[in-house]
Design an enzyme around this catalytic site. Structure first.
Site, mmCIF file in Angstrom:
data_model
loop_
_atom_site.group_PDB
_atom_site.id
_atom_site.type_symbol
_atom_site.label_atom_id
_atom_site.label_comp_id
_atom_site.label_asym_id
_atom_site.label_seq_id
_atom_site.Cartn_x
_atom_site.Cartn_y
_atom_site.Cartn_z
ATOM 1 N N LEU A 145 0.858 -1.173 0.000
ATOM 2 C CA LEU A 145 0.000 0.000 0.000
ATOM 3 C C LEU A 145 0.898 1.228 0.000
ATOM 4 C CD1 LEU A 145 -2.622 -0.922 2.793
ATOM 5 C CD2 LEU A 145 -2.998 -1.003 0.318
ATOM 6 N N ASP A 146 0.436 2.301 -0.610
ATOM 7 C CA ASP A 146 1.188 3.550 -0.557
ATOM 8 C C ASP A 146 1.315 4.006 0.893
ATOM 9 O OD1 ASP A 146 1.284 3.551 -3.309
ATOM 10 O OD2 ASP A 146 -0.324 5.028 -3.548
ATOM 11 N N ARG A 147 2.350 4.790 1.156
ATOM 12 C CA ARG A 147 2.588 5.298 2.516
ATOM 13 C C ARG A 147 1.326 5.952 3.099
ATOM 14 N NH1 ARG A 147 7.147 8.101 5.055
ATOM 15 N NH2 ARG A 147 8.272 7.996 3.083
ATOM 16 N N THR A 149 -1.834 5.677 2.167
ATOM 17 C CA THR A 149 -3.063 4.892 2.087
ATOM 18 C C THR A 149 -3.154 4.004 3.316
ATOM 19 O OG1 THR A 149 -2.960 4.843 -0.334
ATOM 20 C CG2 THR A 149 -4.360 3.205 0.735
ATOM 21 N N ARG A 249 -5.329 6.237 -7.561
ATOM 22 C CA ARG A 249 -5.083 7.683 -7.497
ATOM 23 C C ARG A 249 -5.018 8.285 -8.900
ATOM 24 N NH1 ARG A 249 0.152 7.992 -3.798
ATOM 25 N NH2 ARG A 249 -0.109 10.222 -4.264
#
Length: 333
Positions: A145-147, A149, A249
């Site tokens: 997961l993105d930082r 998110t 995104r």
């Protein structure tokens, strides 16, 4: 170095990208040289061609071709595991939403990176020593997961579980539901965003853009409007049908409704006056095949950024239709 070598991936190198492994073991080998050796199949992993982003598993064997290295250059040692503080151990343990013999699932908070990078020293991968077993083996990442998110993150406890889960994610056997608050509102209440994506920008400034070039990768995202506040903002359910970098995104921004707080893809439009800070994107549910058989449903409660976004929209606490994965029909890819 002269002659072909066979090097075995060490336990401390679990889940490293190949390009990172190569840089550690062969610091004099340029990135361009490495890419050429990969393209021509001279580097191989367990006898098969690989690319720079391939993830490594302890015990795998890398075929290393003759390399034009400078003489007498010592190999860099693999860094030992960093000790995890009692505070970080307690924090990570508090995030656990499911644990069994094969896997651990945590509710990753927004702001905590999954892996290290430039300037990032505190991340899930580095803290997983808190979950190490009595032999010192720690869980392995099987997706990311993105930082910024928040939401469900799955960690495999054994090599067999890691192989099973990694295959499930790669082959789209995992159903994922994300919640997002976006600025504006889609023209339709439901649909599929079908835009191929390609990475652009230099190191540290990479960004996914819509593209029709041969390098672009097929990407599809299902969406539904769960709730809305006139035309100002909308709560979307997002069902990724492919798994590209920053797919949700990029797809939302390129479709005209950027995710609240996403300056990278939405610019100023993603930060309207009076809106809360933080990326309003949350991995709410995962439905996946369990390594030991059957399926497992995992759910993470909303973190601060998505809760603040809901409050800003004036939403109630009841879950409307399509806020649950059960409300969605099986994927139509």
């Amino acid at each position: 170095m002269s002659g072909v070598e066979q090097r075995t991936i060490a336990r401390a190198e679990a889940d490293w990208r190949f390009d990172r492994w190569c840089k550690v073991h062969f610091p004099d080998l340029g990135f361009g040289q490495m890419q050429k050796l990969l393209r021509t199949g001279q580097f191989r992993l367990d006898g098969k061609r690989i690319d720079a982003a391939a993830r490594l598993t302890p015990g795998q064997v890398v075929r290393v071709p003759p390399l034009p290295l400078a003489p007498d250059v010592p190999l860099l040692p693999v860094k030992p595991e960093q000790r995890v503080s009692e505070r970080d151990t307690a924090m990570l343990r508090s995030l656990v939403i499911h644990e069994d013999d094969a896997l651990i699932a945590i509710a990753k908070p927004a702001g905590l990176a999954v892996q290290g990078g430039t300037g990032t020293t505190r991340h899930v991968d580095g803290l997983m020593q808190a979950f190490a077993d009595r032999h010192g083996d720690k869980p392995k990442l099987v997706h990311r997961l993105d930082r910024d998110t928040s939401g469900v993150l799955v960690l495999a406890k054994t090599a067999a579980a890691a192989r099973s889960l990694t295959f499930a994610f790669q082959q789209h056997k995992v159903r994922k539901l994300y919640w997002a608050v976006v600025i504006g509102r889609p023209k339709r209440d439901e649909g599929v965003i079908d835009l191929a994506l390609e990475k652009s920008g230099g190191a540290g400034h990479e960004k996914m853009t819509a593209s029709e070039s041969e390098e672009a990768r097929y990407a599809r995202t299902g969406f539904r409007v769960v709730d809305a506040n006139a035309k100002v903002a909308a709560w979307l359910g997002l069902l990724p049908l492919t798994g590209r970098t920053h797919q949700l995104r990029a797809h939302c921004a390129l479709s005209g409704f950027p995710i609240l707080g996403d300056g990278k893809y939405g610019g100023k439009a993603a930060h309207p006056t009076g809106a809360p800070s933080g990326l309003a994107l949350h991995a709410r549910e995962l439905d996946l095949p369990h390594p030991d058989g059957g399926r497992l449903r995992l759910t993470a409660e909303p973190d601060k950024p998505i809760r603040a976004a809901f409050d800003w929209m004036g939403l109630g606490r009841e879950l409307p239709r399509f806020a649950r994965l059960d409300d969605w029909p099986e994927d139509r890819r």
